[in-house]
Enzyme design. Structure first.
Site, PDB file in Angstrom:
ATOM      1  N   THR A 204      31.860  20.723  -0.726  1.00 22.52           N
ATOM      2  CA  THR A 204      33.001  20.863  -0.940  1.00 22.52           C
ATOM      3  C   THR A 204      33.383  21.947  -2.010  1.00 22.52           C
ATOM      4  O   THR A 204      34.305  22.663  -1.944  1.00 22.52           O
ATOM      5  CB  THR A 204      33.718  19.397  -1.209  1.00 22.52           C
TER       6      THR A 204
ATOM      7  N   TYR B 101      21.877  12.262  -0.178  1.00 15.95           N
ATOM      8  CA  TYR B 101      23.011  12.769   0.825  1.00 15.95           C
ATOM      9  C   TYR B 101      22.655  12.770   1.992  1.00 15.95           C
ATOM     10  O   TYR B 101      21.586  13.893   2.458  1.00 15.95           O
ATOM     11  CB  TYR B 101      23.570  13.953   0.192  1.00 15.95           C
TER      12      TYR B 101
ATOM     13  N   LYS C 285      24.617   8.800  -0.303  1.00 19.01           N
ATOM     14  CA  LYS C 285      25.777   9.201   0.337  1.00 19.01           C
ATOM     15  C   LYS C 285      25.466   9.374   2.114  1.00 19.01           C
ATOM     16  O   LYS C 285      24.801  10.072   2.210  1.00 19.01           O
ATOM     17  CB  LYS C 285      26.373  10.453  -0.144  1.00 19.01           C
TER      18      LYS C 285
ATOM     19  N   VAL D  82      32.513   9.013  -1.207  1.00 14.11           N
ATOM     20  CA  VAL D  82      32.463  10.276  -1.960  1.00 14.11           C
ATOM     21  C   VAL D  82      33.236  10.939  -1.074  1.00 14.11           C
ATOM     22  O   VAL D  82      33.138  11.346   0.073  1.00 14.11           O
ATOM     23  CB  VAL D  82      31.118  10.875  -1.866  1.00 14.11           C
TER      24      VAL D  82
END
Length: 332
Positions: free
Chosen positions: A75, A161, A189, A228
């Site tokens: 992001t 992640y 995540k 998240v």
């Protein structure tokens, strides 16, 4: 016509290699976080970081109850940053906000050498934890994946992640279970889905949902610690309520149209467009990202009115920007 402009290359310098940790945090501190925002990185028209706007974004997260930020993640467009930019933004975030919010630096790479180097420097400038992706594109074996993660887990608290839609390779549960032997694994995540989340929570492994559209059910039905979030860049207070306030299908349903809009195109295209229309960042895109088309910009303005402008970051009236309002930067 959308403008394409070049940028001045910033004169950033990496800190010297150091094994002294500026801001030592335990994995248990990270495991307790419920709302972590994958923070947006805003830009000036020449493509450099807009640190004034960035500071405003982080302050709004703190004010609305976010407990952590991912710096330079997907992001935050870490893939469009040099490592010098990456570390300087982590250091800036730590220096300005490290006492108020947990700073999790995305120092992952598909090169183990680069991941080690960036993670050393991230901890040296004070980040509280590292976020690590599995090696992408040049995919490795599962044994290679374990070796890669072990190389960085030794340095400090780490969130792994898993987003196979981006990396092209799933991190299977037995890999995570093997890595859970490390005291530095804060958690995962997870973007595969809530059944995977339930599997980890049953095994006593901390996991955050990486999917805004599934995070309510993940939190209250599948045992996730939290989320998240991308959407919390826009509505941090509502996302905090979703993670702290108990089962709330009404609020979840209220947010789903916004979340669907955000991910109509690959993240962070929608978020960048939305924050620009809210007037909290300049309408500057580092290519290859470009703004959503005008019909989607109109749709966003309508969503803001339906949900309530007071729930969104900033205090300006939401606008529908024209193509001519945007800057696209290809050299920076």
């Amino acid at each position: 016509m959308i403008t394409n402009s070049a940028a001045v290359k910033p004169n950033f310098h990496l800190p010297m290699r150091s094994f002294e940790l500026k801001n030592r945090t335990s994995p248990e501190d990270i495991k307790a976080l419920r709302l972590i925002t994958a923070i947006k990185t805003p830009y000036l028209p020449d493509g450099r970081f807009d640190l004034e706007a960035y500071d405003d974004l982080v302050n709004m997260q703190i004010g609305q109850g976010a407990e952590g930020v991912i710096v330079g993640g997907t992001t935050g467009e870490g893939q469009l940053m040099s490592w010098e930019e990456h570390i300087i933004l982590i250091a800036h975030t730590v220096n300005c906000f490290g006492g108020k919010i947990k700073v999790i630096g995305n120092t992952g790479s598909n090169s183990t050498r680069e991941a080690i180097h960036a993670t050393e420097q991230g901890f040296a400038v004070g980040m509280h934890a590292a976020l690590h992706i599995n090696p992408y594109y040049g995919k490795t074996s599962l044994d290679g994946m374990v070796a890669h993660f072990r190389s960085v887990l030794s340095m400090g608290p780490t969130i792994i992640y898993n987003v196979p839609a981006r990396t092209g390779q799933d991190i299977p549960p037995h890999v995570i279970q093997t890595l859970a032997e490390s005291v530095n694994l804060a958690g995962v995540k997870e973007c595969v889905g809530n059944d995977r989340i339930k599997q980890y929570t049953d095994d006593g492994i901390v996991v955050w949902s990486g999917n805004d559209d599934q995070c309510h059910d993940a939190r209250w039905g599948y045992g996730a610690t939290g989320v998240v979030s991308v959407a919390s860049n826009l509505v941090p207070g509502l996302m905090r309520e979703l993670m702290f306030g108990g089962v709330n299908p009404t609020l979840n349903s209220k947010l789903l149209p916004l979340i669907d809009w955000l991910f109509h195109m690959p993240n962070p295209i929608g978020l960048n467009t939305a924050l620009a229309q809210l007037g909290v960042i300049r309408p500057v895109f580092r290519l290859p990202f470009v703004p959503l088309p005008v019909d989607k910009r109109i749709e966003f303005a309508n969503l803001v009115k339906e949900i309530g402008r007071e729930h969104f970051v900033g205090n300006k009236v939401v606008e529908v920007l024209d193509d001519d309002d945007f800057f696209l930067v290809s050299r920076y």
